[in-house]
Enzyme design. Sequence first.
Site, PDB file in Angstrom:
ATOM      1  N   ARG A 456       0.852  -1.203   0.000  1.00  0.00           N
ATOM      2  CA  ARG A 456       0.000   0.000   0.000  1.00  0.00           C
ATOM      3  C   ARG A 456       0.885   1.250   0.000  1.00  0.00           C
ATOM      4  O   ARG A 456       0.630   2.214   0.709  1.00  0.00           O
ATOM      5  CB  ARG A 456      -0.927   0.005   1.217  1.00  0.00           C
ATOM      6  CG  ARG A 456      -2.239   0.711   0.967  1.00  0.00           C
ATOM      7  CD  ARG A 456      -3.002   0.994   2.249  1.00  0.00           C
ATOM      8  NE  ARG A 456      -4.327   1.508   1.944  1.00  0.00           N
ATOM      9  CZ  ARG A 456      -5.030   2.277   2.755  1.00  0.00           C
ATOM     10  NH1 ARG A 456      -4.563   2.613   3.929  1.00  0.00           N
ATOM     11  NH2 ARG A 456      -6.223   2.692   2.410  1.00  0.00           N
ATOM     12  N   LYS A 489      -8.630   6.394  16.020  1.00  0.00           N
ATOM     13  CA  LYS A 489      -8.648   5.096  15.318  1.00  0.00           C
ATOM     14  C   LYS A 489      -7.200   4.752  14.987  1.00  0.00           C
ATOM     15  O   LYS A 489      -6.557   5.442  14.203  1.00  0.00           O
ATOM     16  CB  LYS A 489      -9.486   5.210  14.045  1.00  0.00           C
ATOM     17  CG  LYS A 489      -9.544   3.929  13.216  1.00  0.00           C
ATOM     18  CD  LYS A 489     -10.587   4.060  12.120  1.00  0.00           C
ATOM     19  CE  LYS A 489     -10.530   2.930  11.110  1.00  0.00           C
ATOM     20  NZ  LYS A 489     -11.470   3.130  10.001  1.00  0.00           N
ATOM     21  N   TRP A 490      -6.706   3.680  15.604  1.00  0.00           N
ATOM     22  CA  TRP A 490      -5.291   3.270  15.454  1.00  0.00           C
ATOM     23  C   TRP A 490      -5.239   2.171  14.389  1.00  0.00           C
ATOM     24  O   TRP A 490      -5.554   1.022  14.666  1.00  0.00           O
ATOM     25  CB  TRP A 490      -4.783   2.757  16.792  1.00  0.00           C
ATOM     26  CG  TRP A 490      -3.340   2.356  16.798  1.00  0.00           C
ATOM     27  CD1 TRP A 490      -2.761   1.350  16.092  1.00  0.00           C
ATOM     28  CD2 TRP A 490      -2.291   2.937  17.576  1.00  0.00           C
ATOM     29  NE1 TRP A 490      -1.428   1.268  16.365  1.00  0.00           N
ATOM     30  CE2 TRP A 490      -1.106   2.239  17.280  1.00  0.00           C
ATOM     31  CE3 TRP A 490      -2.228   3.978  18.493  1.00  0.00           C
ATOM     32  CZ2 TRP A 490       0.117   2.540  17.872  1.00  0.00           C
ATOM     33  CZ3 TRP A 490      -1.009   4.280  19.085  1.00  0.00           C
ATOM     34  CH2 TRP A 490       0.144   3.571  18.769  1.00  0.00           C
ATOM     35  N   ASP A 491      -4.816   2.570  13.200  1.00  0.00           N
ATOM     36  CA  ASP A 491      -4.832   1.619  12.083  1.00  0.00           C
ATOM     37  C   ASP A 491      -3.440   1.033  11.856  1.00  0.00           C
ATOM     38  O   ASP A 491      -2.434   1.556  12.338  1.00  0.00           O
ATOM     39  CB  ASP A 491      -5.321   2.346  10.815  1.00  0.00           C
ATOM     40  CG  ASP A 491      -5.995   1.418   9.825  1.00  0.00           C
ATOM     41  OD1 ASP A 491      -5.825   0.182   9.944  1.00  0.00           O
ATOM     42  OD2 ASP A 491      -6.685   1.911   8.923  1.00  0.00           O
ATOM     43  N   ASN A 493      -1.847  -1.065   8.412  1.00  0.00           N
ATOM     44  CA  ASN A 493      -2.340  -1.594   7.149  1.00  0.00           C
ATOM     45  C   ASN A 493      -1.408  -2.494   6.355  1.00  0.00           C
ATOM     46  O   ASN A 493      -1.598  -2.652   5.150  1.00  0.00           O
ATOM     47  CB  ASN A 493      -2.778  -0.430   6.255  1.00  0.00           C
ATOM     48  CG  ASN A 493      -4.196  -0.011   6.570  1.00  0.00           C
ATOM     49  OD1 ASN A 493      -5.086  -0.841   6.645  1.00  0.00           O
ATOM     50  ND2 ASN A 493      -4.406   1.270   6.779  1.00  0.00           N
ATOM     51  N   ASP A 561     -13.201  -4.649   7.157  1.00  0.00           N
ATOM     52  CA  ASP A 561     -13.583  -3.640   6.158  1.00  0.00           C
ATOM     53  C   ASP A 561     -14.823  -4.092   5.398  1.00  0.00           C
ATOM     54  O   ASP A 561     -15.427  -3.303   4.670  1.00  0.00           O
ATOM     55  CB  ASP A 561     -12.428  -3.435   5.161  1.00  0.00           C
ATOM     56  CG  ASP A 561     -11.346  -2.531   5.739  1.00  0.00           C
ATOM     57  OD1 ASP A 561     -11.640  -1.802   6.702  1.00  0.00           O
ATOM     58  OD2 ASP A 561     -10.216  -2.572   5.227  1.00  0.00           O
TER      59      ASP A 561
HETATM   60  C1  GLA Z   1      -7.944   0.647   6.451  1.00  0.00           C
HETATM   61  C2  GLA Z   1      -9.125   0.622   7.408  1.00  0.00           C
HETATM   62  C3  GLA Z   1     -10.252   1.448   6.837  1.00  0.00           C
HETATM   63  C4  GLA Z   1      -9.792   2.850   6.553  1.00  0.00           C
HETATM   64  C5  GLA Z   1      -8.585   2.829   5.649  1.00  0.00           C
HETATM   65  C6  GLA Z   1      -7.995   4.216   5.487  1.00  0.00           C
HETATM   66  O1  GLA Z   1      -8.190  -0.078   5.316  1.00  0.00           O
HETATM   67  O2  GLA Z   1      -9.535  -0.678   7.661  1.00  0.00           O
HETATM   68  O3  GLA Z   1     -11.355   1.460   7.734  1.00  0.00           O
HETATM   69  O4  GLA Z   1      -9.486   3.486   7.772  1.00  0.00           O
HETATM   70  O5  GLA Z   1      -7.569   1.979   6.148  1.00  0.00           O
HETATM   71  O6  GLA Z   1      -6.873   4.219   4.688  1.00  0.00           O
END
Ligand code: GLA
Length: 742
Positions: A456, A489-491, A493, A561
Amino acid sequence: MSSRQAGHTERCGSVSVEIGVDGRHFKLDTAKSTYALAVTEEGYLGHAYYGSSVRHLNYDQLLRLDEYPQEPRLLLREQSRFLNVFPFEFPASGLGDQRRCALELEDAQGYPGCDLRYQDFELIRGKPALEGLPSSYASEDGALTLIILLEDPHLKARVSLYYSLFDGEEVIVRSACLENLGNTPLQLSALISASLDLEPAAYQVLSLDGSWGRERQLNLRPLGSGCLEIDSRRGISSHEHNPFIALLAPGASQHQGEVYALALCYSGNHLQRAELTEHGRVRLQAGINPATFGWTLQPGSSFCAPEAFLTYSATGLDGMTHAYHDFMRSHLLPEPFARSHRPVLANTWEAFYFNFNEDSLLKFARQAAQLGWELVVVDDGWFGERHNDESSLGDWQVNPGKFPAGLGAFARKLQDLGLSVGLWFEPEMISPNSNLYRAHPDWALQLPGRPISQCRSQYVLDLSNPAVLEYCRHSLCAVLDTAPIAYLKWDMNRSLDCAGSLYLPAGRQRELMHRYVLGVYSLLSYLRERYPRLLIEGCSGGGGRFDAGMLRYCPQIWCSDDMDVLERLYIQEGTALVYPLSTISCHVGAAQCSCTGRNWPLDLRFLSALLGGFGYELNLGALSPGELESIKGQLKLHRALESLLLCGDYHRLLSVRENGERDAWCVVSKDRREALAVLIQIKAKPNTRSLRLRLIGLDPALDYEIEGQEGCLGGDELMHCGLPLDTLGAGAQGRLWVLHAR
Ligand code: GLA
């Protein structure tokens, strides 16, 4: 209180620990189960029993000390055979136990082998915390902890085994710590959190497996000879395999039979395994994944394995689920949030993706406020030059083009509308196209001489490096200190591939995966302490890091998601099997699901999202006036049902995974006076008779009123005859019943 007194039983409400008169037998009792250990003449610590409560045990028989080759007099001649059959409580490898072991250790010269013998025990009140790791908690008078000390005098290594029992709970928390008491380093290649040698039976193994968009699906299969492993090597607990495993004894199912389960309180590379040994016994284990782990234990230092939550249920998966839900709500989730109101949120991601500015968000917020939503979460795209997913991770400064007056001013405008503000962060990442990377290219995980792996369009920060952690703390606080942010929101990826650290010295790279997770925990615990009221929601490309470790800091985690109603039923059935409903973050998405392209009516999207942390994630402009009115009604309903969802007992009634047509579940308050039941039909066969839905968990002696219906029905009738359903037809549709005892 700390005691070394033998011949003594210590009680704490519903749980107790009994120490045998010789100080070498230990019986741990919860209200419904007994767990027993004993030390042999030679000092081996054996696992004698785990199962339904038993008053007295014959330890020698349970350990089979009278059977060949376990007779002590044969030990010298038959050591190898003995070590390979004895039910070790904490098996160490290299000297004769050929099964999977909990401890793998080498001395400074690289010679393997460890011989752990019993030294001592200690019984304390309360529940000690593990340093640097998420720990379950209890007050001094709410838990008992037994610590058993084992030592290998040759290696000068000591293992402390921890067992905590909590008043009113059916979970036993286990962990293990290794200390180097010698003068030379030890090389640790495995320290599993909990190992359990079970009696022979034809077990089935249950795990929660999947992928992005279809996380935590129930996966049940027979355990054959050999070893079945469920693990992650991605640096996160992963979409693919949750850190959980259960063994179902023959005949066990949703509501009956014996189930043994382990849930690991860890968010990195984990391993659960069940080994059916040559003698028919089963060894069940959970811990840090040894495949990507190694640790140099310097003289005088120690290493602790994360906690494993062990439970036994004699009432099938339902009993296991209740044990985990109750335990996590009372002893794991961050306290202010465990059972309290969560704001209904509106997330901007699927409404705007990256295309927003203050004006469009304010318009969205005004509508949100009219609908009764409480929190607007500005998702990805508010910082740096982040106009797509190709830049700016690490540059956590607000984009002035999008928010000309800054975040503080924006947040205050929302506050005037009665809304609080949430922000998305991905603190563990760094974009190659970022000021941070240009300043600190060595902060990205990388293997020298190879291109850095992108996913990504992003790299991973080296969280083993204290300077990186300091930057993360500083940049997060700089935002949180200047704007009234109620939610984060602690993401996370991507997975950790080609993971090397330029910070760690040569020979220590195998420590990276665990040090990375410790870095995540140190940041999260710092935030928890500094901002105790900040609601942190975990996320990892959907539900890629949904585990008990994260739940210690994040009372809710974005489940997936994928907001498709049918897919969510599978995902949420698996997630709710272990994790409390309050932790499962669900949103009502757009009519057409962005993951599957399938269309679902609004009422079904609402019913499927009515599980835990609740919110909406859709473009408000696309909704009809009728739908906007319906949303107001949904909010009222959610508010009325929220405390039941946060605190009640969840029971699974029907599984669309099994029957292909319908899913149903109910939640009953602890006093059994309030309940709700949800049924979602995906499709049905035409030309069938009406159905009845049998509820679970009500009080058979009480009569219940059902909102919107005349009269009352008995709890016994609702559970045994079932709720009468009007003819549903063959299409997708849902029903919600709210019950009150009269
Ligand atoms: C991830 C999260 C989504 C969103 C995107 C933003 O995929 O699961 O909910 O926050 O990142 O880039």
